[in-house]
Design a protein around this motif. Structure first.
Motif, PDB file in Angstrom:
ATOM      1  N   TYR A   1       0.818  -1.327  -0.127  1.00  0.00           N
ATOM      2  CA  TYR A   1       0.037   0.059   0.155  1.00  0.00           C
ATOM      3  C   TYR A   1       1.024   1.296  -0.006  1.00  0.00           C
ATOM      4  CZ  TYR A   1      -3.979  -2.894   1.043  1.00  0.00           C
ATOM      5  OH  TYR A   1      -5.055  -3.774   0.994  1.00  0.00           O
ATOM      6  N   PRO A   2       0.521   2.229  -0.809  1.00  0.00           N
ATOM      7  CA  PRO A   2       1.172   3.458  -0.435  1.00  0.00           C
ATOM      8  C   PRO A   2       0.973   4.163   0.632  1.00  0.00           C
ATOM      9  CG  PRO A   2      -0.868   3.997  -1.956  1.00  0.00           C
ATOM     10  CD  PRO A   2      -0.753   2.398  -1.439  1.00  0.00           C
ATOM     11  N   ASN A   3       2.180   4.754   1.258  1.00  0.00           N
ATOM     12  CA  ASN A   3       2.261   5.676   2.331  1.00  0.00           C
ATOM     13  C   ASN A   3       1.582   6.991   2.427  1.00  0.00           C
ATOM     14  OD1 ASN A   3       3.677   3.534   3.911  1.00  0.00           O
ATOM     15  ND2 ASN A   3       5.724   4.352   3.127  1.00  0.00           N
ATOM     16  N   CYS A   4       0.831   7.115   3.439  1.00  0.00           N
ATOM     17  CA  CYS A   4       0.234   8.570   3.441  1.00  0.00           C
ATOM     18  C   CYS A   4       0.985   9.830   3.730  1.00  0.00           C
ATOM     19  CB  CYS A   4      -0.970   8.370   4.635  1.00  0.00           C
ATOM     20  SG  CYS A   4      -1.750  10.160   4.543  1.00  0.00           S
ATOM     21  N   GLY A   5       1.227  10.566   2.573  1.00  0.00           N
ATOM     22  CA  GLY A   5       1.665  11.685   2.667  1.00  0.00           C
ATOM     23  C   GLY A   5       1.597  12.669   3.952  1.00  0.00           C
ATOM     24  N   LYS A   6       0.599  12.911   4.370  1.00  0.00           N
ATOM     25  CA  LYS A   6       0.235  13.493   5.617  1.00  0.00           C
ATOM     26  C   LYS A   6       0.458  12.737   7.042  1.00  0.00           C
ATOM     27  CE  LYS A   6      -2.808  16.821   3.166  1.00  0.00           C
ATOM     28  NZ  LYS A   6      -4.098  17.404   3.078  1.00  0.00           N
ATOM     29  N   HIS A   7       0.232  11.531   6.951  1.00  0.00           N
ATOM     30  CA  HIS A   7       0.445  10.734   8.036  1.00  0.00           C
ATOM     31  C   HIS A   7       1.211   9.406   7.810  1.00  0.00           C
ATOM     32  CE1 HIS A   7      -3.741  12.537   7.712  1.00  0.00           C
ATOM     33  NE2 HIS A   7      -3.495  12.919   9.062  1.00  0.00           N
ATOM     34  N   PRO A   8       2.434   9.729   7.968  1.00  0.00           N
ATOM     35  CA  PRO A   8       3.622   8.443   7.493  1.00  0.00           C
ATOM     36  C   PRO A   8       3.475   7.369   8.158  1.00  0.00           C
ATOM     37  CG  PRO A   8       4.607  10.958   7.914  1.00  0.00           C
ATOM     38  CD  PRO A   8       3.209  10.888   8.416  1.00  0.00           C
ATOM     39  N   GLN A   9       2.868   7.374   9.445  1.00  0.00           N
ATOM     40  CA  GLN A   9       2.763   6.176  10.201  1.00  0.00           C
ATOM     41  C   GLN A   9       1.579   5.059   9.518  1.00  0.00           C
ATOM     42  OE1 GLN A   9       2.585   9.123  11.643  1.00  0.00           O
ATOM     43  NE2 GLN A   9       4.550   9.341  12.409  1.00  0.00           N
ATOM     44  N   LYS A  10       0.645   5.622   8.539  1.00  0.00           N
ATOM     45  CA  LYS A  10      -0.402   5.127   8.092  1.00  0.00           C
ATOM     46  C   LYS A  10      -0.319   4.830   6.726  1.00  0.00           C
ATOM     47  CE  LYS A  10      -3.828   6.305  11.683  1.00  0.00           C
ATOM     48  NZ  LYS A  10      -4.993   6.903  11.649  1.00  0.00           N
ATOM     49  N   ASN A  11      -0.773   3.673   6.050  1.00  0.00           N
ATOM     50  CA  ASN A  11      -0.932   3.234   4.615  1.00  0.00           C
ATOM     51  C   ASN A  11      -2.282   3.908   4.109  1.00  0.00           C
ATOM     52  OD1 ASN A  11       1.614   2.058   4.660  1.00  0.00           O
ATOM     53  ND2 ASN A  11       0.821   0.351   5.158  1.00  0.00           N
ATOM     54  N   CYS A  12      -2.293   4.044   2.774  1.00  0.00           N
ATOM     55  CA  CYS A  12      -3.457   4.554   2.067  1.00  0.00           C
ATOM     56  C   CYS A  12      -4.318   3.315   1.760  1.00  0.00           C
ATOM     57  CB  CYS A  12      -3.294   5.342   1.127  1.00  0.00           C
ATOM     58  SG  CYS A  12      -2.195   7.134   1.884  1.00  0.00           S
ATOM     59  N   GLU A  13      -5.144   2.725   2.095  1.00  0.00           N
ATOM     60  CA  GLU A  13      -6.069   2.009   1.711  1.00  0.00           C
ATOM     61  C   GLU A  13      -7.344   2.400   0.859  1.00  0.00           C
ATOM     62  OE1 GLU A  13      -7.062  -0.515   5.094  1.00  0.00           O
ATOM     63  OE2 GLU A  13      -5.046  -1.084   5.614  1.00  0.00           O
ATOM     64  N   LEU A  14      -7.323   3.491   0.801  1.00  0.00           N
ATOM     65  CA  LEU A  14      -8.714   3.905   0.010  1.00  0.00           C
ATOM     66  C   LEU A  14      -8.149   5.286  -0.888  1.00  0.00           C
ATOM     67  CD1 LEU A  14     -11.068   4.474   2.984  1.00  0.00           C
ATOM     68  CD2 LEU A  14     -11.043   2.595   1.462  1.00  0.00           C
ATOM     69  N   GLN A  15      -9.269   5.443  -1.800  1.00  0.00           N
ATOM     70  CA  GLN A  15      -8.882   6.304  -3.092  1.00  0.00           C
ATOM     71  C   GLN A  15     -10.047   7.296  -3.107  1.00  0.00           C
ATOM     72  OE1 GLN A  15      -8.447   5.187  -7.045  1.00  0.00           O
ATOM     73  NE2 GLN A  15      -7.236   6.867  -7.616  1.00  0.00           N
ATOM     74  N   CYS A  16      -9.943   8.409  -2.834  1.00  0.00           N
ATOM     75  CA  CYS A  16     -10.936   9.487  -3.143  1.00  0.00           C
ATOM     76  C   CYS A  16     -11.519   9.465  -4.499  1.00  0.00           C
ATOM     77  CB  CYS A  16     -10.544  10.935  -2.698  1.00  0.00           C
ATOM     78  SG  CYS A  16     -11.901  11.990  -2.587  1.00  0.00           S
ATOM     79  N   ARG A  17     -13.003   9.282  -4.654  1.00  0.00           N
ATOM     80  CA  ARG A  17     -13.524   9.000  -5.884  1.00  0.00           C
ATOM     81  C   ARG A  17     -13.326  10.644  -6.138  1.00  0.00           C
ATOM     82  NH1 ARG A  17     -16.949   4.688  -7.071  1.00  0.00           N
ATOM     83  NH2 ARG A  17     -17.412   3.456  -5.504  1.00  0.00           N
ATOM     84  N   GLU A  18     -13.560  11.726  -5.947  1.00  0.00           N
ATOM     85  CA  GLU A  18     -13.699  13.048  -6.312  1.00  0.00           C
ATOM     86  C   GLU A  18     -12.326  13.709  -6.441  1.00  0.00           C
ATOM     87  OE1 GLU A  18     -17.800  12.326  -4.735  1.00  0.00           O
ATOM     88  OE2 GLU A  18     -15.731  11.908  -3.995  1.00  0.00           O
TER      89      GLU A  18
END
Length: 615
Positions: free
Chosen positions: A62-79
């Motif tokens: 999963y890609p790392n969150c740019g704003k929350h480095p400790q978390k992975n991005c598991e979702l994508q914003c449709r908008e």
């Protein structure tokens, strides 16, 4: 080399480079033996993912969150189209937005990649290999071909030499015959003169005897022959014949000698053979299906063009051109430079937006929008560019018209198609072989598209016809409607597009349907079961989904996305359809476009129950 009788390399540990591999780190992508696993994860177990070697590359990263480095991005914003983590979902930036799991997007893209890979391996790559082999053979035979060409030309020269020798010999014979006639005439005249000369000598001898004689009788009987013999005979004057050489016209001689044909466009034929689809792969559905809609906000939607799997451009009766993503979310809005309604829109090979516009002072332009900046491509004063189409070779095809004054004093309108390479005019298509106009003289927009075989197809609503010419501008055929469709109102084609099977689809505005033709103009069927209302602009995406603009619907919910072709590869695939394909088939909520509310969803007549055999 036979692997059963030869030594084979085994996978070894990337750390110690000696031991046989046992495990694999899916995060670092390295081979590991049992002892080296401990050393590899010594900097933190959460930074690694150790799996058996046979299960390598099975873990999704999963890609790392740019704003929350400790978390992975598991979702994508449709908008927004950005990756988000659980914390980002609650932020004000994404307030009111909807989200989709990245694994779902990942699986959809993987299916697409798998499909593209098979397409490259089974279709595109072999065709390129065939083209390369053909070109190499052509290069190898090039010298021989030109030697044959030169030999043929020399043979023609030798034939000309023989013919010239024949002509010269014929003229020599004619001269010999004339010479003999000339000799006969002179000889005859000479004989006549000598005969008279002999008579004169005899007469002179006789009168000399009478002159010296004293006899009375001969003197008295003498009769003068001066008048008869003194009259000189006409002198025989026969002039020699002359030879008058004709001036040598080298240009005419060149034309008479023969003609060298120009090089043929073999590379375009290669493009055609590469893109020519397998006609057995897909067939038309018995009942086309409404898949989805996307709200644009236009009251009268006119044009739609497909960018890629994620975006479309659309325009209507305002000066705005809007871009939407796959989720129906507005991504970008472009305002025309003139502030007026664009005549048409298109996307070039670089996926930049093109639109035709009319500026101040009736200066007509075709503009390109690149990186958000509008730049002028083509500027015209007399002719007005209307519909646009980017060809398979990257050229721009433009329909245009112009007001002019007839010799009788009344106004008339001319129409034509012009091919541009960048801003340079390459070709003009306006008249047929008899000099008659190919397109009707009116101010209606004549929408244009190019087919897979490079035919240029124009929907001429003013003439009530689809006019198709080949890439050289020669008329192939006209389609003026089908009796089963145009019983109530005349055929009025507006939008036009083509698909991967070389079908031609055109919007019959007044009859509220879409005609489907083959590449030779044969009517195949019409789409009239999706409650269409004044269909206008059309385009087809890479999967042969049809986008339809409805001009007078008035509810701003167009364009419609229709499925009208069946893919046999789905039915025959042993594993059955993918999740994304099932999403399209069963019209479920996972489809990327927002669907109509149940109360307003259009009904499709006589739809069979969806099952694997009916896909």
């Amino acid at each position: 080399m036979d692997p059963r009788t030869s030594a084979q390399d085994v996978h070894r540990c990337d750390h110690c480079e000696t031991a046989i591999v046992h495990s694999y780190c899916d995060f670092c992508h390295v081979n590991l033996c049992k002892p080296c696993v401990v050393d590899h994860i010594s900097d933190g177990y959460d930074k690694h993912k150790i799996v058996p070697f046979q299960e390598r590359r099975s873990t999704l990263i999963y890609p790392n969150c740019g704003k929350h480095p400790q978390k992975n991005c598991e979702l994508q914003c449709r908008e927004c189209g950005t990756f988000v983590c659980s914390s980002c979902m609650a932020s004000d930036q994404h307030k009111g937005h909807s989200f989709v799991e990245v694994t779902e997007v990942y699986n959809t893209k993987k299916d697409m990649i798998e499909k593209d890979t098979k397409e490259y391996e089974n279709s595109i790559s072999p065709k390129y290999e065939k083209i390369v082999l053909d070109l190499e053979n052509q290069l190898a035979n090039l010298d021989g071909g030109y030697e044959k060409l030169t030999t043929t030309m020399f043979k023609q020269g030798e034939q000309w030499h023989r013919e010239i020798d024949i002509v010269i010999n014929k003229m020599k014979t004619e001269i010999s015959e004339i010479k003999m006639k000339h000799r006969d005439i002179l000889q005859k005249h000479l004989d006549e003169i000598k005969q008279i000369q002999s008579l004169i000598k005899q007469t002179l001898h006789a009168i000399k005897e009478i002159k010296n004689s004293t006899e009375l009788a001969p003197t008295i009987k003498y009769s003068s022959k001066i008048r008869e013999l003194g009259k000189l005979q006409p002198k025989g004057e026969v002039t020699l014949p002359t030879f008058i050489p004709k001036p040598i016209d080298r240009e005419k001689l060149y034309r008479l000698f023969g003609q060298i044909t120009p090089l043929s466009a073999a590379t375009e034929e290669n493009v055609l053979s590469l893109n020519q689809p397998n006609t057995l792969v897909r067939e038309l559905l018995d009942e086309p299906e409404l898949v989805a809609t996307v709200e644009t906000g236009y009251g009268k939607l006119r044009c739609v063009t497909y960018i890629n799997d994620d975006k479309i451009w659309s325009s209507g009766s305002t000066n705005e051109i809007k871009c939407f993503n796959a989720y129906g979310t507005l991504q970008q809005t472009i305002v025309t430079k003139s502030g007026k309604v664009p005549s048409d829109i298109a996307v070039d090979v670089g996926r930049d937006l093109l639109y035709s516009d009319q500026t101040v002072g009736r200066v007509n332009t075709v503009n390109k929008v690149k990186n958000g900046q509008t730049e002028e491509m083509i500027r015209l004063r007399k002719w007005s560019p209307r519909s646009l189409c980017v060809s398979s070779t990257g050229d721009l095809l433009v329909t245009m018209n112009m007001y002019t004054v007839h010799v009788n004093g009344y106004f008339m309108i001319l129409s034509k198609v012009v091919r541009y390479s960048g801003s340079t005019k390459k070709q003009t298509i306006q008249f047929d072989d008899k000099g008659k106009p190919l397109y009707s003289g009116n101010n209606n927009i004549k929408y244009i598209t190019e087919n897979r075989n490079h035919d240029i197809c124009v929907a001429d609503c003013g003439a009530g016809a689809v006019v198709v010419v080949n890439q050289d501008g020669k008329l192939r055929w006209r389609y003026t409607g089908h009796p089963s469709v145009t019983t109530n109102k005349p055929f009025t084609p507006w939008g036009i597009t083509t698909d991967s099977q070389s079908h031609i689809l055109t919007a019959d505005n007044y009859n509220h349907c879409i005609h489907i033709l083959d590449q030779n103009g044969k009517f195949l069927r019409n789409i009239d079961n999706c409650d269409l209302k004044n269909p206008y602009g059309l385009c087809v995406d890479n999967n042969d989904n049809l986008y339809v603009c409805e001009y007078n619907k008035g509810n701003g919910d167009s364009p419609l996305k229709l499925q009208y072709i069946r893919d046999f590869r789905i039915r025959n695939r042993s594993t059955g359809p993918t999740i994304s394909e099932l999403s399209v088939i069963f019209n479920d909520t996972k489809h990327p476009f927002y669907h109509r509310p149940r109360a307003t969803r259009r009904k499709v007549r006589n739809l069979p129950p969806p099952d694997r055999e009916g896909i």
